[in-house]
Scaffold this motif. Structure first.
Motif, PDB file in Angstrom:
ATOM      1  N   UNK A  94       0.818  -1.478  -0.040  1.00 53.25           N
ATOM      2  CA  UNK A  94      -0.093  -0.239  -0.191  1.00 53.25           C
ATOM      3  C   UNK A  94       0.775   1.064   0.009  1.00 53.25           C
ATOM      4  N   UNK A  95       1.713   1.001   0.471  1.00 56.05           N
ATOM      5  CA  UNK A  95       2.954   2.061   0.619  1.00 56.05           C
ATOM      6  C   UNK A  95       3.681   2.646  -0.265  1.00 56.05           C
ATOM      7  N   UNK A  96       4.030   2.110  -0.967  1.00 58.45           N
ATOM      8  CA  UNK A  96       4.083   1.548  -3.139  1.00 58.45           C
ATOM      9  C   UNK A  96       2.982   2.278  -3.552  1.00 58.45           C
ATOM     10  N   UNK A  97       2.354   1.927  -3.627  1.00 58.09           N
ATOM     11  CA  UNK A  97       0.824   2.066  -4.350  1.00 58.09           C
ATOM     12  C   UNK A  97       0.923   3.943  -4.080  1.00 58.09           C
ATOM     13  N   UNK A  98       0.619   4.720  -2.928  1.00 55.73           N
ATOM     14  CA  UNK A  98       0.874   5.622  -2.371  1.00 55.73           C
ATOM     15  C   UNK A  98       1.402   6.719  -3.340  1.00 55.73           C
ATOM     16  N   UNK A  99       2.834   6.188  -2.664  1.00 58.52           N
ATOM     17  CA  UNK A  99       4.754   6.688  -3.577  1.00 58.52           C
ATOM     18  C   UNK A  99       3.966   7.522  -4.830  1.00 58.52           C
ATOM     19  N   UNK A 100       3.670   5.973  -5.795  1.00 57.44           N
ATOM     20  CA  UNK A 100       3.411   6.352  -6.947  1.00 57.44           C
ATOM     21  C   UNK A 100       2.507   7.820  -7.008  1.00 57.44           C
ATOM     22  N   UNK A 101       1.217   7.271  -6.983  1.00 55.53           N
ATOM     23  CA  UNK A 101       0.091   8.295  -6.685  1.00 55.53           C
ATOM     24  C   UNK A 101       0.804   9.764  -6.576  1.00 55.53           C
TER      25      UNK A 101
END
Length: 138
Positions: A108-115
């Motif tokens: 989830x942290x990776x997805x937030x970083x991409x966003x």
């Protein structure tokens, strides 16, 4: 009054004990019967004809069939049940990993970083970023 009345205390304690014992043994028998039938279908080493023969034997002559099955194949019943439980647990774990996401810690942290990166490059508006972030967090 010439009518016979049967009261609760007319039933002796030993009779109640035997009644409870027979009910317990009957329930135990039904559980064992279903476990044997489930084990017949669970065993992948048996051919279809062997499964049909065991099932027919257990259903036609139930007491003898279950007794013979437990004597002949009872040793591996626990192993097959344990293998089945492990397969179910692995399938459940795989489903959970698939449902949750990538299955890696911090996914989830990776997805937030991409966003955040997409927003900083200007590819996402503030409203789109907030909507995507809420979708990830919930």
């Amino acid at each position: 009054m010439a009518t016979d009345q049967f009261l609760a205390y007319d039933y002796p304690v030993l009779g109640a004990f035997w009644t409870v014992m027979w009910i317990f043994l009957w329930v135990l028998w039904v559980v064992l019967l279903f476990r044997v039938i489930a084990d017949v279908f669970r065993d992948h080493d048996l051919s279809g004809w062997a499964k049909a023969a065991w099932l027919l034997f257990v259903l036609v002559v139930p007491f003898l069939g279950v007794l013979v099955y437990v004597i002949a194949r009872g040793r591996d019943m626990g192993k097959r049940e344990l293998r089945h439980a492990r397969q179910q647990q692995e399938a459940f774990d795989a489903h959970i990993r698939e449902t949750v996401g990538s299955g890696t810690p911090g996914g989830g942290v990776d997805d937030l970083a991409r966003l955040s990166e997409l927003k900083s490059r200007g590819e996402l508006t503030d409203q789109e970023f907030q909507q995507a972030k809420e979708k990830l967090l919930h």
